[in-house]
Structure formats: C-alpha cells, structure tokens
Design a protein around this motif. Structure first.
Motif, short mmCIF file in Angstrom:
data_model
loop_
_atom_site.label_atom_id
_atom_site.label_comp_id
_atom_site.label_asym_id
_atom_site.label_seq_id
_atom_site.Cartn_x
_atom_site.Cartn_y
_atom_site.Cartn_z
N THR A 949 0.71 -1.31 -0.15
CA THR A 949 0.16 -0.02 -0.14
C THR A 949 0.83 1.23 0.09
OG1 THR A 949 -0.41 -0.11 2.37
CG2 THR A 949 -2.03 -1.16 1.03
N THR A 950 2.19 1.10 0.55
CA THR A 950 2.91 2.28 0.52
C THR A 950 4.21 2.08 -0.53
OG1 THR A 950 4.19 1.29 2.43
CG2 THR A 950 2.40 3.07 3.06
N SER A 951 4.61 0.96 -0.83
CA SER A 951 5.80 0.67 -1.55
C SER A 951 5.64 0.61 -3.09
CB SER A 951 6.55 -0.61 -0.83
OG SER A 951 6.04 -1.63 -1.14
N LEU A 952 4.52 0.20 -3.30
CA LEU A 952 4.24 -0.17 -4.78
C LEU A 952 3.77 1.13 -5.52
CD1 LEU A 952 3.88 -2.03 -7.21
CD2 LEU A 952 1.60 -2.44 -6.27
N ASN A 953 4.67 1.70 -6.46
CA ASN A 953 4.44 2.76 -7.19
C ASN A 953 3.53 2.28 -8.54
OD1 ASN A 953 4.45 5.09 -8.76
ND2 ASN A 953 6.68 5.28 -9.09
N TRP A 954 2.21 2.49 -8.29
CA TRP A 954 1.44 2.24 -9.44
C TRP A 954 1.64 2.94 -11.05
CZ3 TRP A 954 -1.64 -2.11 -9.62
CH2 TRP A 954 -1.96 -2.80 -8.37
N ASN A 955 2.23 4.18 -10.79
CA ASN A 955 2.56 5.11 -11.80
C ASN A 955 3.74 4.34 -12.91
OD1 ASN A 955 0.87 7.25 -12.18
ND2 ASN A 955 1.63 7.80 -10.07
N ALA A 956 4.60 3.52 -11.98
CA ALA A 956 5.71 3.14 -12.76
C ALA A 956 5.36 1.67 -13.35
CB ALA A 956 6.91 2.91 -11.86
N SER A 958 7.32 -0.46 -14.76
CA SER A 958 8.13 -1.59 -14.32
C SER A 958 7.59 -2.29 -12.97
CB SER A 958 9.34 -0.83 -14.25
OG SER A 958 9.37 0.12 -13.14
N GLN A 959 6.84 -1.50 -12.14
CA GLN A 959 6.65 -2.06 -10.85
C GLN A 959 5.18 -2.69 -10.91
OE1 GLN A 959 7.34 0.12 -7.14
NE2 GLN A 959 9.03 1.56 -8.34
N ALA A 960 4.09 -1.92 -11.51
CA ALA A 960 2.76 -2.26 -11.30
C ALA A 960 2.41 -3.59 -12.07
CB ALA A 960 1.98 -1.02 -12.02
N PHE A 961 3.15 -3.88 -13.44
CA PHE A 961 2.57 -5.09 -14.16
C PHE A 961 2.96 -6.41 -13.55
CE2 PHE A 961 2.00 -1.47 -17.43
CZ PHE A 961 0.66 -1.91 -17.65
N GLN A 962 3.99 -6.15 -12.88
CA GLN A 962 4.56 -7.47 -12.32
C GLN A 962 3.45 -8.15 -11.19
OE1 GLN A 962 8.58 -7.14 -10.26
NE2 GLN A 962 8.24 -5.17 -10.23
N TYR A 963 3.09 -7.17 -10.55
CA TYR A 963 2.08 -7.49 -9.68
C TYR A 963 0.78 -7.87 -10.39
CZ TYR A 963 4.85 -6.07 -5.62
OH TYR A 963 5.89 -6.10 -4.67
N ILE A 964 0.16 -7.00 -11.22
CA ILE A 964 -0.97 -7.38 -11.86
C ILE A 964 -1.32 -8.58 -12.58
CG2 ILE A 964 -2.46 -6.20 -13.77
CD1 ILE A 964 -3.32 -5.19 -11.44
N THR A 965 -0.23 -8.89 -13.24
CA THR A 965 -0.19 -10.22 -14.03
C THR A 965 -0.48 -11.41 -13.13
OG1 THR A 965 2.27 -10.27 -13.88
CG2 THR A 965 1.17 -9.51 -16.18
N GLN A 966 -0.17 -11.25 -12.10
CA GLN A 966 -0.35 -12.35 -11.01
C GLN A 966 -1.83 -12.61 -10.72
OE1 GLN A 966 2.24 -12.49 -7.60
NE2 GLN A 966 3.16 -10.85 -8.20
N LEU A 967 -2.56 -11.66 -11.05
CA LEU A 967 -4.16 -11.95 -11.05
C LEU A 967 -4.78 -12.71 -12.07
CD1 LEU A 967 -5.15 -8.03 -10.04
CD2 LEU A 967 -4.86 -9.99 -8.30
N SER A 991 7.14 2.58 -23.07
CA SER A 991 7.56 1.86 -21.93
C SER A 991 6.30 0.76 -21.51
CB SER A 991 7.77 3.07 -20.82
OG SER A 991 6.58 3.68 -20.56
N THR A 992 5.26 1.33 -21.60
CA THR A 992 4.10 0.52 -21.12
C THR A 992 4.13 -0.80 -21.63
OG1 THR A 992 2.97 2.44 -20.48
CG2 THR A 992 1.43 0.50 -20.78
N VAL A 993 4.13 -0.88 -23.07
CA VAL A 993 4.15 -2.13 -23.76
C VAL A 993 5.39 -2.96 -23.46
CG1 VAL A 993 4.53 -2.92 -26.26
CG2 VAL A 993 3.09 -1.06 -26.08
N HIS A 994 6.29 -2.47 -23.02
CA HIS A 994 7.59 -3.55 -22.81
C HIS A 994 7.36 -4.11 -21.48
CE1 HIS A 994 11.77 -4.48 -21.80
NE2 HIS A 994 11.71 -3.90 -20.95
N PHE A 995 7.09 -3.37 -20.41
CA PHE A 995 6.98 -3.98 -19.21
C PHE A 995 5.68 -4.77 -19.10
CE2 PHE A 995 9.71 -0.33 -18.22
CZ PHE A 995 10.83 -0.97 -17.65
#
Length: 1189
Positions: A949-956, A958-967, A991-995
């Motif tokens: 809730t504090t560490s995850l930067n959803w704007n990035a 590189s960080q957001a998609f590695q969590y989302i794809t687990q869903l 950048s969005t396409v890549h990550f």
C-alpha cells in the motif's frame, strides 16, 4: 556543481550546510585529465570528430569553474605553456596552432582576460613573432576567430615592454630597396583593422589600443592621428546598417578603454573635441542598446578626465575597508571618524574651477539613467557615482537633487530604476550624506512597492529589485545611528517586499536586503526571528509567503498594520487574480493579529471599494470582505460573541446590500460578470458560514437568484466549485424550518430545478446542476433521495450511450457519492430517505456502468475522467456501506467492483492505473470497516501484502505490471485483468508495452507446459476477442498482443494436437475482419494468420487460404504486406510446406510486384495456390471495395 566528498574535502552535514558544501568546489580536481586532454592535441588535431569530442570534454571541465575561476590560478601557467609550445613549434601544422588558441580562449573566457593575459610572455623577443603570426591571419575566417582574439591580447601584453619600439626596427630598408613598415605602424594598422571587424577580436583590439596608445613613445607620434581617425569613423557611420554598427562599436570601445587607462595630462586636450563629436552624434537616440551603453561609458570617462583625480574629502565614511582594521578599531574611534566635521571639510576643500563640459557630461549621464535598457542605466549610474566623487560638496548635492527628480510619477519605470541604481552607487561611495536621507528614504520606500499597470499586466519588478539593492547598500554605508530614524519604514517595507511581492526575484532581494540590515545595523525589530522564517529559500513559494510567513511576521506588532495596509492598498486590486485571492486569504489569516483594526478600520474601507468602478478592486474587495467577516466570526466564537457584536450595523447592512448594488449596476454581465459572480458567491458562502442574521430577509432570495443564474449561465469548473459551496452554506443556514428539517417549499423548488437542469442541452448547466445536487445538505435530500438518484443515474447512462456530455457524467458520478454520504445507511430504510437494500444495487449499477466509459473525442480518452470519478465514488460508497450496513453489500456487486478495479489497474494510462490500483489496495486492506465478500481475498493478500500500500508505485509500469499479471492466475479476476492488459500490451507507449508484455510472458512461461492452466487462459482470451470483436479500442490491441503470444510460442502445447479447437475458434474470429477497411486491423490480422501457421492439421490449409486471399486484396499495401509477412513466415516455419516447392514459393513472393493491378497479381496468386495445394479462391460477382477476391 556538486563534487564527491573526497574532492570537496567535506564529509557531509545537514540542512543548509550540506547544500553549501555540495555547491562549492574545493580545487581543480580534473588537473590530470586536463593535462592528458591537452597532450592529446598533437595526435588528434587532424581528426575532426575526435577534436570535437576533446573540445566538448574540455568545455565541460572548464565550465564547472565559471563561478570559482580562482581555483584555476595555480594551474594556468602549465596549461598556457603546453599550448604555447604547440604555437611556437615550427613543425606544428596550422590546424594544431588554431586548436591550441581555441583551448587558450576557453581558459581565458572562464578566468577572465584581465587575469589571463598577464601570464602571456611579453619579452622583447615576443613582439615580432606575435606580429608576424597575426599578420598571417585572415580576419574573415569565421572558424579561427579565437586565434586572432588571443593573438591580439598577446600583442597587448608585448606592448608593455619598457623600450622605444623604434629600437626593434633595425634597418627598415628591405632587400628590394623599399622601406618596410615600422613596428609601431604595423601594430597601429592591426589595431585599426581589427576595430572594424564584426566578431569578438574587436573587443581584444580595444584592449590593444588601451595598452599601445598609452605608451610614451606612441602618444607623441600616433595619439592625435588615432583620435582623428576615431572621430572621423564615428562621424561617417550611422546605426542603420549592421556593418556601421560594428564599426561604431569598435571605435567607441577603443576610446572608452583609452580614456580609462590613459594619463590625464596626455589625453585632456582631446577630451572636448571628443565630447563635442558625441553630442553631435546623439547616441542616446540610437536604437542599438550596446551603442548607447558605450556612449554613456565614454562620456563618464571624459567627465573623469575633465575633473582632477581626487578623493572627495566631504564624503561620508563608515569605518575602514579592511575587516581587520575595523575589528581593531575601538567603537568610539569608529564613531568619531564616521563624519568629518563641517569646518574641517571647508578648510580641506580645494578651490578649483569645474570645467563647463562637466555639466554636459552630468546631463548626459542623467539622461542615461532613464534609458529603456538596463545595461545603459547601470553604466550611467556608475558614471554618476564616479563623477560625483570628484565634485565639490555643493555641486555634488545638486547632482543628488537631479537624481531624486527621477522619482516622479510623471517619469517612467525606467527612470525610477535608474534613480535607484544611482542612489545605491552614491550611497556605497559615501557621496549621499546623512542629511539627504530624509528626502531619499521615503522615495526608496515608494520604490519598494512600485507597480505601474500597463494594459493587462504591470511593470516595476526591476524598480523594486533595485530599491532592495539601495537598502542593501545603505546597510553597508551608514552607521546605525544615521538610519535609526528610518528603521521602522525600511524594515516594514523590506518585509512587505520579501513576503508579498509577486516576483520571486524581488522577494529574495528583499529578504537579502533585510538580512544585510539586520547584520550590519542591528536595529531592525525581531530581525533574527524574521530572517529565520523568511530566508532565501522559504520566500520562493508564493503561497507559503502569503498564508504562513506573513502570519508569523505579523505577530510582531511593529509590522502588523503596515502589512495589512499594504494588502488593502496594493494587493487586493492587483491585476493578477491569483495575487488578489492570496491577499484576501492572507487578510483572513492576519485578522486574529488585529481584530479591532480589521472591524473598525479595514472593513469600512473595503465596503465602498466592493461596489466601486475598478473591476479588479471590486473583485478583491468583495473577497476581502468575505474573508475578514468569516475570520471575525471565528474569533467571536472564542469569546461567545456573534459577528454582529463585532461589526458595526452599518457594515452589516452594507455587506447585505452589495449584491443588490452590483445587480442594479448590471455588473454581473459581460466580462466583469466572470469575476463578480464567483466573488459574490464566495461572499454569500462566508456570510452564511458566519451566521449573519438574514433569515427570511429579501436579500436571501437575491442571493439564491444569483446562484441559480450562475449555474444556468454556465461557469468553468474552478468557479463552479465556489458556486455550489455557496449554495451548500446558504441552504445550511437559511433553509432549515427547524433543526434538521428543510423548508419544504425551497426543497421542492431547488431539487426539481436542478433535476430539470440535468436534462439541459448545455453541458455546463448539466455540470452545475449535478454538482448542486451533490452539495445539498442532508436535510434537503430527505424524502427526495429516490428522485435525485434517478435523475443522476439517468443522465449517466443516457448520455454515455450518446457519447456526449462527458464532463457532466463525471460530475454526476461524483454527486451520487456525495448524496449517498449525506443520508443514513440502513438495510431496511426508506429508499426515499436512506441508502438501503432497495436502492444500493441501483447506485452500484450506475457507478459500475460508468467504469466502462471509454468515450473519445478530439481531446482523447475523455471517458477516463468519468472512470476516475466512478472509482473514487465506488470506494467512498463501499466504505460508507461497509461501516454502517455491510449486510446490504451483495457478493456479486463487490465481485464486479473488484474486477472492474483490477481491469483499470492493468490499463495503459499511468494516472488512472495508479488511481485504480491504490483504491483496489485500499479496499482490500481496509479493516475499519472491512469490506465483505471480496472474491479470493486470501490469494489477493498473498499477492498484495500490506506493505504494498505504501511501497508499490502504480505509476511506474516496471513495478505495477509484475503484480497485476499475477491476478491472471485467479479465475475470478482473469477475464477483467486480461482485458485491461490487452490495451497495455497492444498499445503504442513504448515503456508500457515493454513492461506489460514482459510481465505477461513471464506469467505465460510459467503455465505454457500445463494444459490445465493454459486451456482456461485460452478460453478467456477467446471470450474477450468474441465480446469485443467490433470494438476497435480492444480488438486492434488484442490482435497485436495475440501476434506477440504466437511469435513467442506461448501456445506450443496446443501445436502437438492437430486441429486444436483454440486455433479453429481463433481463425473463425479473425476471418470476421476480412471485410474491414481499417489498414491497421488488416495488418494485425495478417500477422496473426502467419502465427497460426504453426498449428498442424486442416487448419493450416485454412490459414494459407486466408493469406492467399489477402494476396489479392483490393488495397495494394495489404497485398504487399501479406507477401512480405508470408515470406518471413516461411523462413521461420520452413516445415509447413513441401520442400520441393519452397524455393519457388519464396522466389515468387519476393520477386513479384504485388502492388500491380489485380489482373496481373491474380495469376501469380493462383500459381501459389497450386504449389501449396490450396483451392483457388473463386471471384464473386458483387463485392464491396474492400472485399478480397
């Protein structure tokens, strides 16, 4: 420029100290690298690319020392010697010589020519080589100007040899019997020629003139002729052509430097003629600022030549220039020598005649103070200071009086600025005697707030900045006892400038001047405390200055009234609306410091302005009345007094009648109405919050009319917030029949009126009506909830289908949450008064429907505004219901909400992805209240632990998609998550396409060997494709994503089975696009067909059939793209066709011109059909333009 700690010699620190340490260099740390760069010139001078790299690196190194050039001093000599070795070597090619001089110029530019030229060798033996080298240069070569510049400086130094130049000539007869030019003539000719060029060597030539023409042997032989040449040049040129401007520039520069460095006895006889020439030339009327500046510079030098060099005995002296001397001097001695007694001054005053030309000089300098360019005014101010220092006391006082005449309101801001600069120079030099301070200080105080309106803006920031410089210089120039009578004026004015000036440079200048006075004078009240709050950095933020720093400073009574008076006099009528609004908020914050003054003096002063003629003054005064009244009300609460007890009855009546007076004057119409309406709404809000006793007063109906009319007229978003805030406060105070119960008449009128507004044809009226319904107090919504929710919900759904009124849908979605938040939440409540089991599904249905708003127009994805508002509203309503009546939250509603949030958290726009992700985590981890029925909550908590809730930067990405794809591994979320990922993976942002694709393929690699996991994934993929087949927003990115999946062999496990159902279904769906006219969709289809060729069985023939049909598509570009991709496909999958025909097929695909007409292309396509064993497509009789053959 920051250096590592090891280079700085510092080891950290906190706060301001660390800032200083990182900005200050400790020494020339690149010495070894510089030596290597300079040594490499011998090898690299022929390679232009390498030379450019070396020059750029050297520039980077040198530019670091622009602000601390003295650090280079210990290293200048060896750098100079290395370069001169290249220059003096007979074996050095010209490219190396020019490169060496280029590097010398870079060093000279950073260190300054006055210092650097002193290191150049200036022996007798250097004169002829430098002259010869300079004679060989081409003045028109633009690539080697640095060489000529440095050679002219070098020649300037060689002119300092203490021998007559004729001794260097020897026998002047050449071998042919013709006389050679003497050294003196050669130098003079070079100087003259380079004074006429248009590049930087002209500046170096003026330095050469100042050194050469002041030699004793040259003065007698050449000075007169050179001055005649200069005057002729000045007379014969004009400032209309660029060539003449450059020539005039060179002549004026040379004369200015000559009169600066020449001996008075040698040049005095020529000064009158030169002054007369300048008068006739009238340079002050030139349109070239540099020529006017050089004219002023030369005139001041002529003035100093006319006057004998002397130190004015009458000048005011404070201490000594030496700090050590000041410290060793006792205070009594310092005071005793501060001012020379009048009698002593008269005795020591030397009696001599002042030449009449001096009057002309001073007149020209005073004219220069009013020039439109700062560089001219600054030069004139320095000239005034220098010349005045050589005048007798009486004449000097007349000059001061003439400078003070610049501070007239008939004069322009240029004159005020020039006057401030001149006063600072006079004060700094001790030429402004303490007796003049009574005249000067009031003018400086006026200058500190000088702001002259010009059209839609104002001028005067440079005047205020210069006035701060005057105060700074006075602090250093005078003893504390001299400035003591003026401390209050100066301190208050500097504080006002430091806190309230619109220009950040002026605020910082005011802070610096205040700091200097606190340190030097020690008499400014609460100086240290104020400096701590208003230092250089804190005054950089304008809002902070107005709303916070001003309150702290006003707590000191010496400054309170001055600050309030300044805001009233100068800021609430400012041309900048932001300044007016900040000023009124500042008055609100300052009211507790002087409540009586505000109530008895300021408010009566503002009320006439509130109905005056000046639109800006009227706007600011209305806002100020609102803020001050509300502040007085809040103060009254602390002492159990009402606002009516604090404000006089006359003021109360005047406040009530402002609206009627403005309406009578028709000041709500036109451009002025855009300012007056929001300002008056703000006044209504503050008077309502202040509980003014106006209930049932006719004024209330007038206020309500204004609010309603403003909503109907349509105002911008920012102003609409003010309007609905006024409506909310007005209803809260004046429309309650009794506590918690609404006036039924007004309730019916307002609710029906605003619901009707939701159906308006004007978008701004819809927005205003929705926001108005959302801001109504709870008692106004009672018994009307069902009607309000129906109106808001209908507007959301109907206008979304039409694709119009996007902003109004956004505001309606916000209003739904606001309305729900103002009624009780009860499972068995009435749907007309509470959020209950009967209407909760309706509310969620409208909000969830808005989550799928993807409206686009020429502004882009405007539906994102609605989706963002829907996400926020869903969170607010969910937390509200979960805390009061969680039993009415049905599992399917929560599931749909969480899935929609997961979809938004996987999409491509960073801002909305971050918003959705943060809300998703907020609801997931909420414990007070806990949200019930979240699907697969335990698995979600393992994917998103509480620290995310504090560490995850959803704007990035590189960080957001590695969590989302687990869903994707959670069946309940797979469809919506994959739908969101589709537009990200198939998007266009790199950048969005890549990550996103990287995270998706990481997930697929984990399941691609498991048929049990991959089959449901494939079914979900087909479901998305089937559901959005006609939706280009999804279908085109889907095809791009599918192409990547096929190219990465993500479905390799399916290729082990012939005619796999996944491939058959995919092919069937892709065939739907054959008739489309969208080029991008067709291209994507071709790529997918080529990827499907890897599946074995009859499906392969079907895929080839589709590709062969596209080879005869009516669009040539599609035929060409199909042939190209089929060729690449056969290179990749060379086992899909018979090896015997493979070469023929590939040759035909690559060599044929597939952009030819269809009659030519079709036989070649049919040949491919025969080779590949695919039935030839049959032409149909009737076809659309985009139909394949």
């Amino acid at each position: 420029m920051a250096l590592p700690e090891t280079e700085n010699g510092s080891s950290g620190g906190d706060g301001a100290e660390s800032i200083v340490q990182t900005c200050v260099l400790g020494g020339f740390s690149e010495s070894s690298e510089t030596r290597a760069l300079l040594s490499s010139l011998l090898e690299v001078h022929g390679d232009m690319l390498t030379v450019e790299t070396v020059i750029q690196r050297f520039l980077v190194i040198m530019n670091r020392y622009q602000e601390q050039p003295h650090l280079l001093d210990p290293h200048l000599e060896w750098m100079l010697n290395m370069m001169l070795e290249f220059v003096k070597s007979e074996n050095s090619p010209s490219s190396l010589v020019h490169l060496a001089f280029k590097f010398l110029y870079i060093i000279c530019k950073v260190r300054g020519y006055k210092i650097f030229m002193q290191l150049l060798p200036h022996e007798v033996a250097d004169v002829q080589p430098v002259l010869d080298l300079l004679s060989k240069q081409d003045p028109k070569d633009s690539e080697t100007w640095e060489t000529r510049y440095m050679l002219l400086l070098w020649l300037s130094m060689t002119c300092l040899i203490p021998f007559d130049l004729y001794r260097l000539d020897g026998n002047l007869e050449s071998d042919a019997g013709k006389a050679r030019e003497s050294t003196m003539d050669r130098i003079l000719a070079i100087a003259k020629s380079y004074l006429l060029v248009s590049d930087s060597p002209r500046d170096a030539a003026s330095v050469l003139v100042s050194k050469f023409m002041t030699r004793p042997d040259v003065i007698h032989k050449c000075l007169g002729d050179f001055l005649d040449w200069s005057l002729t040049t000045i007379t014969q040129t004009n400032d209309e052509s660029m060539r003449d401007i450059m020539v005039l520039d060179g002549a004026l520069q040379s004369l200015a430097t000559l009169f600066k460095h020449g001996k008075r006895d040698d040049i005095l006889q020529y000064a009158p003629a030169i002054l007369q020439c300048l008068e006739q030339k009238r340079l002050s009327e030139s349109n070239q600022a540099m020529l006017r500046k050089l004219g002023v510079k030369l005139i001041q030098r002529l003035g100093l030549t006319f006057l004998k060099p002397r130190l004015a005995i009458w000048r005011y002296q404070r201490g000594s220039r030496s700090l050590a001397a000041n410290l060793s001097m006792s205070q009594s001695t310092a005071v005793a020598t501060a001012v020379t007694p009048e009698t002593e001054t008269q005795e020591m005053e030397e009696d001599y005649d002042i030449p009449e030309e001096v009057e002309t000089v001073i007149e020209q300098l005073l004219l220069g103070l009013k020039d439109k360019e700062t560089i001219v005014r600054w030069s004139a101010a320095k000239g005034i200071g220098r010349v005045t220092g050589r005048l007798p006391k009486e004449l000097a006082d007349e000059v001061v009086g003439s400078v003070l005449d610049c501070f007239s309101f008939q004069e322009t801001d240029n004159a005020w600025h020039g006057g401030c600069l001149a006063l600072a120079e006079l004060g700094r030099r001790g030429l402004l005697l303490p007796s003049r301070l009574t005249d000067v200080v009031p003018l400086i105080v006026k200058s500190l707030t000088y702001d002259e309106k010009r059209g839609a803006c104002s001028v005067g920031s440079n005047v205020r900045d210069a006035a701060c410089y005057v105060c700074w210089s006075f602090a250093r120039a005078y003893e504390p006892k001299e400035l003591e009578p003026f401390v209050t004026q100066i301190a208050s004015s500097l504080v006002i400038t430091a806190v309230f000036d619109r220009n950040v440079n002026c605020r910082r200048a005011g802070s610096a001047a205040f700091q200097e006075n606190v340190g030097r004078q020690g008499t400014f009240p609460h100086g240290i405390d104020i400096l701590t709050a208003a230092d250089y950095h804190t005054v950089g933020n304008l809002s902070n200055c107005y709303l916070n720093i001003s309150v702290y400073i006003a707590s000191f009574p010496e400054y309170t009234k001055a600050m309030i008076d300044h805001l009233i006099a100068m800021k609430i009528n400012h041309w900048d609306g932001m300044i007016r609004e900040l000023a009124t908020k500042a008055l609100h914050n300052l009211t507790p410091q002087a409540p009586d003054y505000m109530a008895t003096t300021v408010l009566p002063q503002l009320l006439p302005m509130a109905v005056g003629f000046d639109i800006h003054g009227r706007h600011g005064a209305i806002l100020a009345c609102a803020e001050i009244t509300h502040a007085l009300y809040k103060l009254g609460l602390q002492t159990n007094r009402t606002v009516v007890d604090i404000i006089s009855p006359e003021c109360v009546d005047a406040l009530k009648n402002i609206h009627q007076k403005l309406n009578d004057k028709k000041q709500y119409k036109g451009f002025g109405g855009e300012l007056m309406r929001p300002a008056m709404c703000s006044l209504i809000e503050k008077l309502s919050l202040s509980k003014m006793p106006f209930k049932n007063d006719p004024a209330i109906s007038g206020w309500q009319w204004l609010i309603d009319d403003t909503i109907k007229s349509g105002v911008k978003d920012g102003n609409m917030v003010v309007v609905v805030s006024a409506l909310s406060a007005l209803c809260e105070e004046y429309y309650q029949a009794e506590l918690g119960k609404a006036d039924s008449h007004m309730q019916d009128v307002l609710v029906s009126q605003y619901i009707e507004g939701l159906m308006s044809n004007q978008i701004l009226i819809r927005c205003g009506s929705a926001l108005a319904l959302g801001c109504l107090p709870g008692f106004m919504i009672q018994s009307k909830l069902k009607q309000i929710l129906e109106g808001l919900t209908q507007m959301c759904t109907v206008s979304q289908k039409e694709g119009t009124f996007t902003e109004s849908r956004r505001d309606a979605v916000r209003a739904i949450a606001q309305v729900c938040g103002k009624v009780v939440v009860c499972a068995h409540g009435s749907p007309d008064s509470a959020l209950c089991s009967e209407n909760v599904a309706e509310v969620y249905g409208a909000l969830l429907h808005s989550m799928n708003d993807y409206t686009t127009d020429n502004r882009g994805d405007v539906g994102a505004w609605v989706r963002e508002a829907a996400m926020t509203s869903l969170m607010e309503v969910t937390l509200l219901v979960a805390s009061s009546a969680p039993e009415i939250l049905q599992p399917d509603l929560v599931k749909c909400m969480m899935c929609c949030l997961a979809q938004q958290a996987a999409e491509k726009i960073d801002r909305y992805r971050a918003h959705a992700g943060n809300i998703f985590l907020r609801l997931l981890h909420s414990t007070k209240p806990a949200v019930p029925h979240i699907p697969q909550q335990e698995e979600l908590l393992s994917i998103f632990p509480v620290e995310t809730t504090t560490s995850l930067n959803w704007n990035a990405p590189s960080q957001a998609f590695q969590y989302i794809t687990q869903l994707l591994g959670l069946p309940q979320y797979q469809y919506h998550t994959l739908l969101g990922l589709t537009v990200s993976v198939g998007g266009i942002t790199e950048s969005t396409v890549h990550f996103s694709s990287q995270s998706l393929f990481d997930y697929l690699r984990g399941i691609q060997d498991s048929s049990a996991a991959l089959t449901p994934f494939g079914d979900t993929l087909l479901s998305i494709f089937r559901d959005h087949l006609r939706n280009d927003r999804v279908s085109i990115p889907f095809l791009k994503m599918l192409n990547q999946m096929l190219a990465n062999s993500c479905f390799e496990i399916f290729t082990t089975q012939e005619n796999h159902q996944f491939c058959l279904d995919l092919l069937t769906l892709c065939k739907e696009f054959r008739k489309t006219k969208d080029i991008s969709k067709l291209r994507a289809c071709i790529s997918v067909f080529c990827g499907l060729i890897q599946f074995p069985g009859d499906v392969r023939k079907k895929v080839l059939s589709q590709l062969l049909m596209l080879l005869c598509h009516s669009f040539p570009v599609i035929r060409n793209a199909t042939a190209s991709q089929m060729y690449e496909m056969l290179l990749t999958y060379d086992d899909v066709i018979d090896p015997e025909v493979l070469d023929d097929v590939m040759t035909l695909l690559s060599d044929a011109n597939w952009e030819s007409d269809l009659a030519t292309v079709r036989p070649q396509r049919n040949q491919l059909c025969d080779w590949l064993g695919v039935p030839k497509p049959q032409a149909i009789t009737k076809q659309s333009p985009a139909q394949v053959s």
